[in-house]
Design a protein around this motif. Structure first.
Motif, mmCIF file in Angstrom:
data_model
loop_
_atom_site.group_PDB
_atom_site.id
_atom_site.type_symbol
_atom_site.label_atom_id
_atom_site.label_comp_id
_atom_site.label_asym_id
_atom_site.label_seq_id
_atom_site.Cartn_x
_atom_site.Cartn_y
_atom_site.Cartn_z
ATOM 1 N N VAL A 27 0.810 -1.210 0.000
ATOM 2 C CA VAL A 27 0.000 0.000 0.000
ATOM 3 C C VAL A 27 0.849 1.268 0.000
ATOM 4 O O VAL A 27 0.337 2.358 -0.268
ATOM 5 C CB VAL A 27 -0.952 0.031 1.217
ATOM 6 N N ARG A 28 2.151 1.138 0.280
ATOM 7 C CA ARG A 28 3.017 2.319 0.311
ATOM 8 C C ARG A 28 3.782 2.501 -0.998
ATOM 9 O O ARG A 28 3.711 3.546 -1.630
ATOM 10 C CB ARG A 28 3.991 2.223 1.489
ATOM 11 N N CYS A 29 4.506 1.487 -1.429
ATOM 12 C CA CYS A 29 5.309 1.625 -2.652
ATOM 13 C C CYS A 29 4.617 1.028 -3.870
ATOM 14 O O CYS A 29 5.070 1.198 -4.992
ATOM 15 C CB CYS A 29 6.674 0.967 -2.464
ATOM 16 N N GLU A 30 3.525 0.264 -3.650
ATOM 17 C CA GLU A 30 2.708 -0.329 -4.706
ATOM 18 C C GLU A 30 3.443 -1.402 -5.507
ATOM 19 O O GLU A 30 3.021 -1.751 -6.602
ATOM 20 C CB GLU A 30 2.163 0.763 -5.648
ATOM 21 N N ARG A 31 4.530 -1.945 -4.969
ATOM 22 C CA ARG A 31 5.193 -3.073 -5.628
ATOM 23 C C ARG A 31 4.468 -4.368 -5.276
ATOM 24 O O ARG A 31 3.963 -4.524 -4.167
ATOM 25 C CB ARG A 31 6.660 -3.154 -5.196
ATOM 26 N N ASP A 49 10.504 -4.066 2.886
ATOM 27 C CA ASP A 49 11.378 -2.907 2.718
ATOM 28 C C ASP A 49 10.737 -1.635 3.263
ATOM 29 O O ASP A 49 11.409 -0.816 3.916
ATOM 30 C CB ASP A 49 11.724 -2.715 1.243
ATOM 31 N N CYS A 50 9.441 -1.453 3.011
ATOM 32 C CA CYS A 50 8.761 -0.261 3.513
ATOM 33 C C CYS A 50 8.646 -0.290 5.022
ATOM 34 O O CYS A 50 8.805 0.736 5.692
ATOM 35 C CB CYS A 50 7.372 -0.130 2.879
ATOM 36 N N VAL A 51 8.358 -1.463 5.575
ATOM 37 C CA VAL A 51 8.278 -1.575 7.030
ATOM 38 C C VAL A 51 9.642 -1.314 7.655
ATOM 39 O O VAL A 51 9.771 -0.588 8.647
ATOM 40 C CB VAL A 51 7.761 -2.964 7.437
ATOM 41 N N ILE A 69 -2.327 4.520 2.966
ATOM 42 C CA ILE A 69 -2.451 4.481 1.515
ATOM 43 C C ILE A 69 -2.657 5.877 0.929
ATOM 44 O O ILE A 69 -2.303 6.144 -0.217
ATOM 45 C CB ILE A 69 -3.618 3.553 1.108
ATOM 46 N N ALA A 70 -3.206 6.796 1.734
ATOM 47 C CA ALA A 70 -3.415 8.165 1.275
ATOM 48 C C ALA A 70 -2.269 9.093 1.645
ATOM 49 O O ALA A 70 -2.324 10.283 1.351
ATOM 50 C CB ALA A 70 -4.724 8.713 1.855
ATOM 51 N N GLY A 71 -1.238 8.549 2.282
ATOM 52 C CA GLY A 71 -0.090 9.365 2.640
ATOM 53 C C GLY A 71 -0.126 9.933 4.038
ATOM 54 O O GLY A 71 0.784 10.665 4.443
ATOM 55 N N ARG A 262 1.829 10.036 -6.316
ATOM 56 C CA ARG A 262 2.684 10.107 -5.134
ATOM 57 C C ARG A 262 3.511 11.390 -5.100
ATOM 58 O O ARG A 262 3.719 11.967 -4.034
ATOM 59 C CB ARG A 262 3.614 8.889 -5.088
ATOM 60 N N LYS A 263 3.982 11.865 -6.251
ATOM 61 C CA LYS A 263 4.862 13.032 -6.266
ATOM 62 C C LYS A 263 4.118 14.327 -5.937
ATOM 63 O O LYS A 263 4.719 15.277 -5.458
ATOM 64 C CB LYS A 263 5.547 13.153 -7.626
#
Length: 293
Positions: A27-31, A49-51, A69-71, A262-263
């Motif tokens: 939900v963070r990097c979408e990989r 990796d995100c954790v 997920i919304a930042g 995301r940007k």
């Protein structure tokens, strides 16, 4: 219809285990991540990796904290704002029980009405714009507040966890204002309206958008929403304007929040909130001019 069809998850391969197919993404990097790499988050799953990046050291505090997920920043108590909203509604209801009609007359939403026989004309059109928001926290019957608060407790916490506190608060308040604005715009000026239903329907719309974004089964929320819409148009005394206005605003704001690139995420999200607020203000100005000209 396209808006109600559940799309099949896109099958890819885990970025850490290329030989494993998966339909789930972080939900963070979408990989894409496989079951062995899925780490439960507030909504959905995160990759290792995100954790790990969220709990490491040597970065600014804001970079260390995991994001929704919304930042939004993942908070410890993911029901805090929902509890506060419940408390405000309960406090106002207790005030109504104590003071009776006086508090209702001061806070209820109506566009333009005579306060007493041959008394002064008052309402939103007379500059009492606070009624657009105060009426969202106002209830008169026990069944009314009970149903709305049950909906808030059921729908609120998952959205608060998924969006973050500030975004969730913005969604709730703008949904309530959207319902009030549509009621003011199309209803008879003397028609009174009160209750959190517009905000609750905004949460319905936001939940549907979020579930589609996460590729979850949307049938439960769509069925529940359909049942509530049936009551909206068949039960006498319900302000359908507040329900539809809140539903539309909640769905649009949620779409901007969970689909923002995301940007430019914050710019899109808060820009959407500001744009919706300006649209609400514009509708109220137009209606005020109609009633006072």
């Amino acid at each position: 219809m396209e808006g109600q069809r559940q799309s099949e998850p896109r099958v890819t391969h885990c970025y850490r285990h290329p030989d494993r197919e998966t339909g789930i993404s972080c939900v963070r990097c979408e990989r894409p991540i496989c079951p062995d790499c899925m780490i439960p988050a507030s909504v959905g799953f995160q990759c290792p990796d995100c954790v790990k990046g969220g709990s490491g050291t040597g970065h600014p505090p804001s970079a260390n904290r995991p994001r929704t997920i919304a930042g939004g920043v993942v908070a410890g108590d993911r029901r805090l704002v929902t509890k506060i909203l419940l408390g405000i509604n309960a406090a106002v209801f207790i005030g109504v029980l104590i003071s009776g009609e006086r508090l209702i007359n001061d806070l209820v939403l109506f566009g333009q009405a005579v306060a007493e026989p041959y008394g002064p004309v008052e309402g939103v059109a007379q500059g009492q714009w606070y009624r657009l928001l105060s009426s969202v926290f106002l209830h008169q019957e026990i069944w009314h507040i009970a149903m709305n608060m049950l909906g808030l407790w059921f729908l609120g916490p998952p959205l608060e966890a998924a969006l973050g506190r500030l975004r969730y608060t913005s969604l709730y308040l703008l949904s309530g204002l959207g319902g009030s604005a549509l009621t003011f715009f199309v209803s008879s000026p003397g028609q009174a309206s009160l209750g959190a239903s517009g905000a609750i329907f905004g949460l319905f719309g936001a939940t549907a958008v979020l579930m589609r974004r996460m590729n979850y089964d949307m049938r439960p929320i769509l069925i529940l929403l359909a049942i509530n819409l049936v009551f909206t148009f068949t039960w006498e005394g319900i302000s359908w304007q507040a329900h539809i206005g809140g539903l539309a605003v909640g769905a649009l704001i949620a779409y901007a929040m969970v689909h923002a690139p995301r940007k430019r995420r914050a710019l899109v999200q808060y820009g959407a909130c500001a744009g919706m607020l300006l649209l609400i203000i514009a509708a109220c100005v137009v209606r005020t001019l109609q009633l006072t000209s």
